[in-house]
Scaffold this active site. Structure first.
Site, PDB file in Angstrom:
ATOM      1  N   GLY A  83       0.833  -1.197   0.000  1.00 16.23           N
ATOM      2  CA  GLY A  83       0.000   0.000   0.000  1.00 16.23           C
ATOM      3  C   GLY A  83       0.862   1.239   0.000  1.00 16.23           C
ATOM      4  CB  THR A  84       2.948   2.671  -2.571  1.00 11.05           C
ATOM      5  OG1 THR A  84       3.508   1.344  -2.495  1.00 11.05           O
ATOM      6  CG2 THR A  84       4.085   3.679  -2.629  1.00 11.05           C
ATOM      7  N   GLY A  85       0.650   4.552  -0.304  1.00 20.74           N
ATOM      8  CA  GLY A  85      -0.094   5.814  -0.253  1.00 20.74           C
ATOM      9  C   GLY A  85       0.642   6.837   0.589  1.00 20.74           C
ATOM     10  CB  ALA A  86      -0.661   9.599   2.705  1.00 19.26           C
ATOM     11  CG  LEU A  87       1.427   5.347   7.130  1.00 14.80           C
ATOM     12  CD1 LEU A  87       0.498   5.672   8.306  1.00 14.80           C
ATOM     13  CD2 LEU A  87       1.685   3.852   7.097  1.00 14.80           C
ATOM     14  N   GLY A  88       2.412   4.544   3.550  1.00 12.24           N
ATOM     15  CA  GLY A  88       3.361   3.554   3.046  1.00 12.24           C
ATOM     16  C   GLY A  88       4.378   4.170   2.106  1.00 12.24           C
ATOM     17  CE  LYS A 132      -1.906   7.223  16.373  1.00 13.63           C
ATOM     18  NZ  LYS A 132      -1.815   6.882  14.968  1.00 13.63           N
ATOM     19  CG  ASN A 147      -6.755   7.650  16.363  1.00 16.64           C
ATOM     20  OD1 ASN A 147      -6.444   8.781  16.035  1.00 16.64           O
ATOM     21  ND2 ASN A 147      -6.048   6.590  16.014  1.00 16.64           N
ATOM     22  CD  GLU A 159      -8.305   3.079   8.697  1.00 15.63           C
ATOM     23  OE1 GLU A 159      -7.628   2.082   8.450  1.00 15.63           O
ATOM     24  OE2 GLU A 159      -7.843   4.101   9.238  1.00 15.63           O
TER      25      GLU A 159
END
Lengths: 319, 319
Positions: free
Chosen positions: B10-15, B193, B197, B275
């Site tokens: 998952g190469t998004g904002a985080l990955g 967390k 959240n 989520e």
């Protein structure tokens, strides 16, 4: 039997409808208006109704309470968000020995009224099961239902049975073709109405939804049931017993209703102030004082308070 | 010490951000992509960061997990709403004796992962304190924070101390200039967390508001505190102790933050699935199983479930 005179404080969807019916039924009715005053003094009232349309070309219209006669019955048909006007309005129109007829939703308003008119004055609460809109100046559209439940108010909402004046008012309304049910415990009747009003007023505003959408989703359906149970718990803390069957009955009844935008949602969509305290805040306070902790109702109240402040924070509203 | 290979699922904002940092730090990184695959295989990744911009003209890009090599560390950086893909993805890339590094929010996902990879595989949970966006294909903007809290997972979230492999992964990240904090109790860290959240993911969606608006209004501020207390109660039911001072600290910290649209609100506004289960449903279930009744969190969950279903009910989403 004298021809009782009626003052209608607030000639909107509700006050306009009931007042027009009373006048058509032969009673002496005096209408307080604000924005529609000019129009209604010239053209009267028009009622389109499922029971048959009618017009009243002439009505006693006022835009100043000091010009109104003292009346035997003063019906408060404003939204509770306008109740800050009552200390100015009520003393000017209630006849000594007359009756204040409080046709508003929610809880605790009788206690505000008695502080204004004094304990010698009679207060009767009325719960209106009415579906009507104001569609133009002096123009009411009556869509469904019309029954009123009447109950006499005594300090601390002590049950006080069916009184003679309740019967007289009931006779006036029934002559005007408005069905009346008289109850001996006003507080009980107010809590019962809140079992429906609290979830179906609050959740459509918070979740931007109609009643049928909320009923069709398993999660919100379950939330509605939980909120109803909390209201029943609140009622119980005030010595009012409501059975679980009543919740079941309301859910089934609502399932059968047409998709419906509740009046608080309409107010919200039109950026009008919401009846937050009468519907949520006062019942919550009464339950808290009686030691009941209603956490989901508290959360709904907090959510509505936030949305209401944001929604009409910058809009000036007049009665 | 071997040069560990990393898969980024998952190469998004985080990955995309963490993976790019690791590659720049000298590690062997393999990126799984979907919609950006063509672009990134040709042009690589661009990171604009408060710590200094950098580009990686060439990266190992894949759009099919079967073409990826088996990796020592497999970082799950998808949104949890895509976790239905994991049974397909994970077995194809996790080396025997390798580590699954679960960089997702919420609770209970490790239990899903272990059912997929089997109890012999090591799972490390990571809580990312990162503020970043994907602003275009292969283009990440890193705005603030970047620390990761690492904790080893053992069945039933039994605390299991700091392990050697945690230290190795920490070394890799620290070499890539990502600060790491290692904790001996992953469940505790996940509950902590959630104290932030849960209110700040849920209420902005339900009330269409930013964090600063919710903090400025007395009613919602109080609701935030109540929800935090309920999360603390849920944590306690799972043997994780969180002090009231922590709530106080989070409120003060949030007061100092700039007006902020939380990631769940961004997802909601862009009609992406929320989520819900990882952030609300699973913690609620764990608390319920432990006998804790979290009524306001239940209500928030029900509200979010309703809004989520309505919001993306008719939008097809691909990973």
């Amino acid at each position: 039997m004298p021809n009782r005179s009626y003052a209608i404080l607030g000639t909107g969807a509700l006050g306009g409808y009931y007042g027009a019916c009373l006048q058509r039924g032969g009673l002496d009715v005096h209408f307080l208006l604000h924005s529609d005053y000019e129009y209604v003094s010239k053209h009267g009232l028009v009622v389109e109704s499922i029971d048959g349309d009618f017009t009243l070309p002439h009505v006693n219209a006022y835009n100043d309470v000091s010009e109104m006669p003292l009346c035997d019955v003063v019906a408060i048909t404003l939204k509770t968000t306008q109740n800050h006007l009552l200390p100015h309005l009520l003393p000017a129109v209630v006849k000594e020995g007359g009756v204040v007829l409080l046709l508003q939703n929610g809880l605790g308003i009788e206690e505000e009224v008695i502080r204004i008119v004094g304990p010698q004055q009679q207060i009767i609460g009325g719960l209106c099961f009415l579906c009507s809109n104001k569609v133009g100046p002096g123009h009411i559209r009556h869509l469904d239902y019309k029954e009123i439940k009447l109950g006499e108010y005594a300090p601390n909402y002590r049950p006080c049975g069916v009184t003679e004046q309740m019967c007289q008012i009931a006779t006036d309304f029934e002559r005007a073709d408005i069905p009346i049910r008289m109850v001996d415990n006003l507080l009980q009747a107010r809590w019962e109405k809140l079992v429906w009003n609290i979830p179906y007023s609050g959740l459509p505003v918070v979740l931007n939804a109609t009643t049928d959408e909320l009923m069709a989703d398993l999660h919100t359906r379950s939330l509605i049931k939980q909120l109803m149970s909390e209201v029943v718990k609140g009622a119980r803390s005030c010595a009012c017993t409501i059975s679980d069957d009543f919740i079941h009955y309301l859910l089934e009844h609502t399932d059968k209703m047409k998709p419906y935008r509740t009046s608080m949602k309409i107010d919200y969509d039109e950026h009008r102030p919401l009846e937050v305290e009468a519907i949520f805040g006062n019942p919550l306070l009464k339950a808290q004082e009686a030691g009941a902790n209603l956490t989901q109702l508290t959360m709904l109240y907090q959510q509505i308070k936030f949305l209401d402040a944001k929604n009409c924070g910058c809009v000036a509203k007049n009665y």
